[in-house]
Write a protein that holds these residues in place. Structure first.
Motif, PDB file in Angstrom:
ATOM      1  N   LYS A   1     -38.810  -9.154  22.923  1.00 36.03           N
ATOM      2  CA  LYS A   1     -39.425 -10.327  22.281  1.00 36.03           C
ATOM      3  C   LYS A   1     -40.927 -10.109  22.159  1.00 36.03           C
ATOM      4  N   GLY A   2     -41.580 -10.974  21.387  1.00 33.46           N
ATOM      5  CA  GLY A   2     -43.031 -11.027  21.394  1.00 33.46           C
ATOM      6  C   GLY A   2     -43.730  -9.929  20.620  1.00 33.46           C
ATOM      7  N   HIS A   3     -43.074  -9.391  19.583  1.00 31.58           N
ATOM      8  CA  HIS A   3     -43.752  -8.408  18.747  1.00 31.58           C
ATOM      9  C   HIS A   3     -44.868  -9.071  17.938  1.00 31.58           C
ATOM     10  N   THR A   4     -45.901  -8.291  17.600  1.00 36.38           N
ATOM     11  CA  THR A   4     -46.962  -8.854  16.767  1.00 36.38           C
ATOM     12  C   THR A   4     -46.472  -8.968  15.323  1.00 36.38           C
ATOM     13  N   LEU A   5     -47.151  -9.838  14.579  1.00 35.12           N
ATOM     14  CA  LEU A   5     -46.797  -9.998  13.159  1.00 35.12           C
ATOM     15  C   LEU A   5     -47.035  -8.695  12.409  1.00 35.12           C
ATOM     16  N   GLU A   6     -48.042  -7.933  12.825  1.00 36.30           N
ATOM     17  CA  GLU A   6     -48.336  -6.650  12.176  1.00 36.30           C
ATOM     18  C   GLU A   6     -47.172  -5.678  12.390  1.00 36.30           C
ATOM     19  N   PHE A   7     -46.689  -5.635  13.627  1.00 35.68           N
ATOM     20  CA  PHE A   7     -45.546  -4.767  13.915  1.00 35.68           C
ATOM     21  C   PHE A   7     -44.348  -5.182  13.054  1.00 35.68           C
ATOM     22  N   LEU A   8     -44.109  -6.481  12.990  1.00 36.05           N
ATOM     23  CA  LEU A   8     -42.943  -6.969  12.250  1.00 36.05           C
ATOM     24  C   LEU A   8     -43.074  -6.721  10.748  1.00 36.05           C
ATOM     25  N   ARG A   9     -44.318  -6.691  10.264  1.00 37.01           N
ATOM     26  CA  ARG A   9     -44.540  -6.390   8.842  1.00 37.01           C
ATOM     27  C   ARG A   9     -44.028  -4.986   8.510  1.00 37.01           C
ATOM     28  N   GLU A  10     -44.157  -4.083   9.472  1.00 40.84           N
ATOM     29  CA  GLU A  10     -43.634  -2.721   9.298  1.00 40.84           C
ATOM     30  C   GLU A  10     -42.104  -2.706   9.342  1.00 40.84           C
ATOM     31  N   LYS A  11     -41.548  -3.759   9.886  1.00 42.85           N
ATOM     32  CA  LYS A  11     -40.080  -3.841  10.019  1.00 42.85           C
ATOM     33  C   LYS A  11     -39.565  -4.962   9.126  1.00 42.85           C
ATOM     34  N   ALA A  12     -40.102  -5.043   7.914  1.00 37.84           N
ATOM     35  CA  ALA A  12     -39.777  -6.166   7.032  1.00 37.84           C
ATOM     36  C   ALA A  12     -38.284  -6.271   6.752  1.00 37.84           C
ATOM     37  N   HIS A  13     -37.575  -5.140   6.909  1.00 42.22           N
ATOM     38  CA  HIS A  13     -36.137  -5.181   6.632  1.00 42.22           C
ATOM     39  C   HIS A  13     -35.365  -5.940   7.702  1.00 42.22           C
TER      40      HIS A  13
END
Ligand code: 4AD
Ligand code: MG
Length: 476
Positions: free
Chosen positions: A124-136
């Motif tokens: 849990k708790g990933h940054t929004l930047e990290f999640l942007r890289e995982k947009a899928h």
């Protein structure tokens, strides 16, 4: 495949699926239900296990309670974060605090596993930047689930608002041969072989060989075709994607964004401002009424002033003032701006936000901009210097809407087209609206993602569109 899914005989899987959002309504209490979704977490002890299941229909997870005397270790092993399940069990009022209902599992089928060593959302708790890289995969998180449910409700509210007012939804072209805003920031569309372009005798690219027999691009706005609709059907709106190859790498710009463009015959700029204000308040109110859980989640997790800010929009009347008055306030403010202000400059978002957030503390509609910083089609004021433009400026966002009353006079419009050296051959069809039964008319464009940005309280526009397109970024 990690780990192999055990082969189990399922007896009562024929039960019709219940969406998790419906499991929380209370109507199914005590009944046997079948729920399906993705595992968010699994915890527990040797006797009992708790699985938090989410199917995207709501921010809330449904707790699945698994008694270990009924399931084998082998059956439960594949149930890790990210795996997908079908669960049959009894829906009961929950003992634990935090959830109102839970399912006491009788049967569990694992649809698909998610190797804990590889699943990117394992923790849990990933940054929004990290999640942007995982947009899928990011739509599987609470945050993006909330954002995209809100985005849906806003889109629906927009259609409802205009439909209820008798506006007609008009689909304007995405591939176009005109540059509506004259900004020259268009993506070209071609079937020519870019590695071996056909040339005319004087060395220019021979577009007669292209698919449409001329140079074409993706649209930056549906407005000009929208005006054709408004001057026939009375009032229309468009709602579609637009494309701009601007190299503005900011938290408020996308290269592909969605725009809503209403266009109304017989509206002057005041009618236009009234409509814009009513429209945006309607959307915010609709979201507050229909996306309560998701907005509360975002308010709690990201920005605890969000709900107040949304309610504030509904309460206050928007300030209406001219660009000239706005510049005066900025000049006299004594504030330090990165871009200096003086009459004639295009306002930067720091200026817009100063007026909205510091000076007036509510939304501002700025009108009557210098004609040189606005598009050719805007109605010219008698002063010869300004046009009847209107930009709606919002807290946190800056410009959320841009619009104007349109120049209805054929001669004035033609003069302006000539002054700006806009090729006439591209514009004849537009000028016909002023040649045949011209009428006063107005319209505006709302940037859909900027609205979603405002309503969700997210800070970056890349986080409110499922698959953002920005300079050097076009994944999928
Ligand atoms: O102010 P703009 O450029 O106006 C027009 O396109 C007019 N044809 C609208 C009309 O009068 N029918 O764009 C309208 C709005 C802006 O206020 C902003 O909210 C949004 O579209 N917008 C963008 N949103 C995201 N990324 C971009 N690159 C945007 N450019 C404009
Ligand atoms: Mg604008």
């Amino acid at each position: 495949m990690w780990p192999p899914v055990p082969q189990v005989e399922y007896i009562i899987m024929a039960l019709k699926r219940t969406k998790i959002v419906d499991a929380f309504t209370g109507e199914l209490e005590g009944q046997q239900v079948c729920v399906k979704g993705w595992v968010r977490t699994r915890r527990g002890n040797k006797h009992i296990q708790f699985i938090a299941l989410n199917d995207g229909s709501t921010i809330h997870n449904l707790q699945v309670v698994v008694a270990l005397d009924q399931f084998s270790e082998e059956q439960l092993k594949p149930i890790t974060t990210g795996s997908s399940l079908c669960v049959v069990g009894t829906l009961v009022a929950s003992q634990g605090k935090g959830q109102s209902y839970e399912v006491q599992a009788q049967e569990i089928e694992v649809y698909g596993t998610a190797d804990p060593d590889e699943y990117p959302l394992q923790k849990k708790g990933h940054t929004l930047e990290f999640l942007r890289e995982k947009a899928h995969l990011r739509m599987r998180t609470n945050t993006f689930g909330a954002v995209f449910r809100i985005r849906h409700h806003l889109a629906f509210a927009i259609h409802k608002f205009f439909n209820d007012k008798g506006f007609f939804y008009l689909n304007t072209p995405l591939i176009t041969s005109s540059d509506a805003e004259g900004a020259g920031e268009m993506f070209q569309v071609t079937t020519l072989n870019v590695n071996d372009m056909p040339r005319t005798e004087d060395g220019k690219i021979d577009y007669t060989k292209d698919f449409f027999g001329k140079m074409t691009s993706l649209t930056v706005s549906g407005q000009l075709e929208g005006e054709l609709g408004a001057t026939s059907l009375g009032a229309i709106y468009t709602f579609g994607p637009t494309f701009r190859a601007e190299h503005s790498n900011t938290p408020r710009h996308l290269a592909e964004f969605w725009m809503i463009e209403p266009e109304m015959a017989f509206y002057d700029i005041n009618d236009n401002m009234d409509l814009a204000e009513e429209f945006i308040k309607y959307c915010v109110k609709y979201a507050l009424d229909h996306c309560k859980d998701d907005i509360e989640f975002l308010n709690k997790m990201y920005d605890n002033t969000l709900i107040d800010r949304l309610n504030g929009i509904l309460k206050d009347e928007f300030v209406r003032l001219t660009y000239t008055e706005g510049i005066k306030i900025l000049e006299e403010s004594g504030a330090k701006f990165e871009f200096p202000v003086k009459w004639g400059v295009d306002l930067q978002s720091e200026h817009e936000r100063y007026l909205v957030e510091k000076h007036f503390k509510r939304p501002v509609i700025l009108t009557d901009y210098p004609k040189d910083i606005k598009a050719f089609y805007m109605k010219q004021n008698d002063d010869g210097k300004t046009v009847r433009a209107m930009d709606v400026l919002f807290p946190q966002i800056g410009e959320i809407i841009g619009g104007s009353e349109r120049e209805a006079s054929y001669d004035k419009l033609l003069n302006r087209i000539n002054e700006l050296h806009i090729p006439m051959k591209d514009m004849w069809w537009y000028l016909d609206t002023r040649r045949f039964g011209t009428v006063p008319h107005s319209g505006f464009g709302l940037g859909f993602e900027r609205l979603v940005l405002f309503v969700t309280g997210m800070a970056n526009i890349r986080d409110v569109i499922p698959f953002p397109r920005t300079p050097n970024n076009c994944e999928f």
